[in-house]
Design an enzyme around this catalytic site. Structure first.
Site, PDB file in Angstrom:
ATOM      1  N   PHE A 113      61.078  77.046 102.426  1.00 42.76           N
ATOM      2  CA  PHE A 113      61.707  75.855 100.433  1.00 42.76           C
ATOM      3  C   PHE A 113      62.666  75.798 100.087  1.00 42.76           C
ATOM      4  O   PHE A 113      62.855  77.290 100.067  1.00 42.76           O
ATOM      5  CB  PHE A 113      60.182  75.812  99.359  1.00 42.76           C
ATOM      6  CG  PHE A 113      59.974  75.036  98.766  1.00 42.76           C
ATOM      7  CD1 PHE A 113      59.905  73.420  98.973  1.00 42.76           C
ATOM      8  CD2 PHE A 113      60.688  75.136  97.182  1.00 42.76           C
ATOM      9  CE1 PHE A 113      60.425  72.291  98.510  1.00 42.76           C
ATOM     10  CE2 PHE A 113      60.656  74.064  96.313  1.00 42.76           C
ATOM     11  CZ  PHE A 113      60.585  73.014  96.666  1.00 42.76           C
ATOM     12  N   ASP A 184      56.057  83.622 101.594  1.00 40.62           N
ATOM     13  CA  ASP A 184      55.585  83.144  99.838  1.00 40.62           C
ATOM     14  C   ASP A 184      53.982  82.538 100.677  1.00 40.62           C
ATOM     15  O   ASP A 184      53.970  81.575 101.835  1.00 40.62           O
ATOM     16  CB  ASP A 184      56.639  81.816 100.122  1.00 40.62           C
ATOM     17  CG  ASP A 184      55.852  80.692  99.226  1.00 40.62           C
ATOM     18  OD1 ASP A 184      55.595  80.485  98.401  1.00 40.62           O
ATOM     19  OD2 ASP A 184      57.330  80.495  98.292  1.00 40.62           O
ATOM     20  N   TYR A 209      49.504  74.262  92.080  1.00 39.42           N
ATOM     21  CA  TYR A 209      49.678  73.716  91.496  1.00 39.42           C
ATOM     22  C   TYR A 209      48.570  72.426  92.609  1.00 39.42           C
ATOM     23  O   TYR A 209      48.931  71.295  92.950  1.00 39.42           O
ATOM     24  CB  TYR A 209      50.499  72.913  90.621  1.00 39.42           C
ATOM     25  CG  TYR A 209      51.418  73.283  91.404  1.00 39.42           C
ATOM     26  CD1 TYR A 209      52.444  72.637  92.223  1.00 39.42           C
ATOM     27  CD2 TYR A 209      52.621  74.430  90.669  1.00 39.42           C
ATOM     28  CE1 TYR A 209      53.691  72.729  92.228  1.00 39.42           C
ATOM     29  CE2 TYR A 209      53.646  74.213  90.971  1.00 39.42           C
ATOM     30  CZ  TYR A 209      54.236  73.293  91.724  1.00 39.42           C
ATOM     31  OH  TYR A 209      55.430  73.378  92.371  1.00 39.42           O
ATOM     32  N   LYS A 210      49.128  72.992  93.505  1.00 36.29           N
ATOM     33  CA  LYS A 210      48.831  72.626  95.176  1.00 36.29           C
ATOM     34  C   LYS A 210      47.056  72.761  95.670  1.00 36.29           C
ATOM     35  O   LYS A 210      46.716  72.071  95.230  1.00 36.29           O
ATOM     36  CB  LYS A 210      49.664  72.833  96.566  1.00 36.29           C
ATOM     37  CG  LYS A 210      51.475  72.532  95.923  1.00 36.29           C
ATOM     38  CD  LYS A 210      51.808  73.094  97.057  1.00 36.29           C
ATOM     39  CE  LYS A 210      53.542  73.453  96.793  1.00 36.29           C
ATOM     40  NZ  LYS A 210      54.129  72.204  97.019  1.00 36.29           N
ATOM     41  N   ARG A 356      55.071  62.686 104.974  1.00 35.58           N
ATOM     42  CA  ARG A 356      53.819  63.336 104.923  1.00 35.58           C
ATOM     43  C   ARG A 356      52.431  63.730 104.277  1.00 35.58           C
ATOM     44  O   ARG A 356      52.624  63.167 103.196  1.00 35.58           O
ATOM     45  CB  ARG A 356      54.938  64.863 103.816  1.00 35.58           C
ATOM     46  CG  ARG A 356      54.017  66.159 104.209  1.00 35.58           C
ATOM     47  CD  ARG A 356      54.713  67.446 103.164  1.00 35.58           C
ATOM     48  NE  ARG A 356      55.067  67.046 101.945  1.00 35.58           N
ATOM     49  CZ  ARG A 356      55.157  67.990 101.039  1.00 35.58           C
ATOM     50  NH1 ARG A 356      55.647  69.142 101.670  1.00 35.58           N
ATOM     51  NH2 ARG A 356      54.758  67.726  99.639  1.00 35.58           N
TER      52      ARG A 356
END
Lengths: 397, 397
Positions: A113, A184, A209-210, A356
């Protein structure tokens, strides 16, 4: 096996929306609303400053960290929460680099990311001393690990394609070369089984938060392998990581645990929301989540490939090689996603050409997955995306 | 003049509690409850990922920053919000040091809040290159500014005594010596008039959970003087400070504004609470707040000194030389504060011997101040503090 009809009821899901973007922002847990109202009215409103003790706000980061730990193979007392994932990357990378002062290379991959790479760039530039961020293609990471590498900084699941690294194998290879392994888990925690202890990871970081449904901008977490709990050097040496924060000494002395990775005053309301969100994970076996997630993603791929010949699978076809998300490529990906959203199926778009979709068994059913594929088929065959309204990009998709 | 009876109604204040600790944690603003419920149910719950655009979450940090700016003499577009104060100190100090690469000294004082000093220690240790944190007594700062100093790192109002530095004079002296001035406004923002522009400050940072009533662990802020907006170097180079976060480039390019001091995904719920808290400051002139705050603190000092001869004033006697708080010394300070809290007057204790009281005109009346002094008198004359229950220190006081 998990009763998925029951776990689904733990979330607010808007009528008429098929939500395939839990890999970006999880939905509102029902329990979070009452929890935050109680913290505000009862604790902050009713007890004010005293709530740091009476409601034990001061230990909330640790309690929440331990709950996250159970989902990622981390023992109690090895996970600290707070700040954002970018901050936690900075802490982990800095502490890892300090363990290999004679080496110069941070190894990462082009599928990481971007914020992880940006944070590495900022840190390395500030530290100077000839440090270098070396980027290779995701599939070349294993071969690129050699004795020049101080730290490997790898995101386990690729945010674009869902391609998954082999954490245990890469960590073993890093260790054999004398490097420190930082992982990560942004697209791993709550998505796939993770066992940091078995993989022998040195540091790990992640956001909540995912797949963990902690809310927009929810606090992040950092894992420090217990063998480093008393030696990892905190560059962000804030008072909450001090051995005795309320002694107000003039000199910093790190806490003799992962608590040294705490920095400033903890975000109590956000941690309470996250704590309530974690209720949905009580008693959940990640192996069961994985089975169902694979079922959902395999079904989605099969349906989309049968219905939409113009979309190219961008994710690994082998379900063992991907996380809990699936991407397809199309030159008009942005407009297609906008049309899909307008028709009630929410996924997202990642430049330059990826649409996605995330698969989140706690609240997503197989029927919805099939319906989503049907709607995508209609968007493609009726060219619903070919509408000027879908041509302009907004800030976040 | 402000209608203080009206502003008081903007806050939840528990019955029977006189709250003199708004300098540590402000009370719950009434507007915050509805606001956060709306953000949770309506935005997060109802719109999920789409709310980044539809509810403009993505620009919330900037909107809140601009509102804070109006209270501290900062123009629109010069204040970024997020993270914690310790993180913002780290950013400001790092950027300031990068502007004076040939100098070695960070000057601060022993009255600075310890976390600022800890953060400086962590940063300087990581950077190496002979950097030194030089601490002097608060009253010696002006004399200690010389051409060896790269950066002055000063908290305007002393967290223990309320002693106030002269921001304009020290900044002028720092600039004359070629140093960069970083100001911590933790006990200034919402407490006293601040004019960063007139004082010509280079960087400023602050927290929002004290006088601004943003809630426990609320997001912090950072001001960058507009002349440095396009050159200040962000060490915490996260994606939200990137020129184009959603381009997902592999290389960091800082945003051409204070936005470069944003780091990770913004804490939306906490920012919404803070935004609602700032409603109470709409149209409020800090000069009026200062007049009333001085009236309250002068009255409190007079009452306490008349009633409690065993307590020694630890704050400057001249109201122009202190912020919006007052402290007294007593060897049994901890037990005295515990007894006072048990009797409905909430202040706090700071080691080794300070009892500390904050004055917050928006919701604190002069009658309450007099009542608090009366109750303190009773604690002292009846030796209510001399109870074993008050002898043990808890985590936070």
């Amino acid at each position: 096996m998990i009763d998925f009809a029951a776990t689904r009821r733990l979330f607010h899901l808007p009528e008429g929306m098929i939500y395939l973007d839990g890999n970006s922002l999880g939905p509102l847990p029902v329990a979070a609303e009452a929890r935050v109202a109680g913290v505000m009215r009862g604790e902050w409103g009713g007890q004010l400053i005293k709530a740091w003790n009476t409601a034990d706000w001061i230990n909330l980061p640790r309690r929440v960290g331990d709950r996250i730990g159970t989902l990622i193979g981390a023992p109690a007392g090895s996970v600290a929460t707070g700040d954002t994932l970018s901050i936690k990357v900075f802490q982990a990378l800095s502490a890892a680099l300090a363990m290999r002062p004679e080496r110069r290379v941070v190894l990462s991959d082009t599928g990481n990311f971007p914020s992880d790479l940006y944070i590495a760039q900022g840190l390395l530039q500030a530290l100077g001393r000839g440090l270098e961020l070396r980027l290779v293609a995701p599939e070349d990471v294993a071969d690129a690990i050699d004795e020049s590498v101080a730290v490997t900084l790898i995101t386990e699941v690729d945010y674009r394609t869902g391609r998954m690294h082999d954490m245990a194998a890469l960590t073993a290879k890093a260790h054999a070369a004398g490097a420190i392994a930082v992982w990560d888990l942004a697209h791993s925690a709550g998505a796939i089984p993770v066992d940091l202890t078995a993989a022998d990871a040195d540091f790990a970081v992640g956001c909540t938060y995912k797949y963990l449904n902690g809310g927009p901008g929810a606090p992040a977490f950092i894992y420090v392998a217990p063998r480093f709990a008393e030696s990892a050097q905190p560059i962000l040496s804030g008072w909450m990581g001090h051995e005795a924060p309320f002694a107000f000494d003039l000199d910093y002395r790190p806490h003799a645990s992962v608590e040294r990775m705490r920095v400033g005053t903890p975000p109590v309301l956000a941690l309470a929301v996250l704590d309530a969100a974690l209720d949905a994970w009580e008693g959940v076996d990640m192996a069961d989540i994985r089975v169902q997630s694979t079922r959902l993603s395999e079904r989605f791929i099969a349906e989309v490939e049968a219905r939409c010949p113009d979309l190219d699978l961008a994710s690994p076809r082998d379900p063992h090689a991907r996380g809990s998300q699936v991407s397809f490529r199309h030159p008009q990906g942005y407009a297609i996603m906008q049309a899909l959203i307008a028709n009630g199926v929410v996924g997202d778009f990642r430049a330059p050409d990826l649409i996605r979709f995330g698969f989140t068994p706690l609240y997503l059913s197989e029927d919805e997955v099939v319906d989503a594929a049907r709607i995508l088929e209609r968007v493609m065959t009726e060219r619903l995306w070919d509408d000027p309204a879908y041509a302009t990009r907004s800030a976040v998709t």
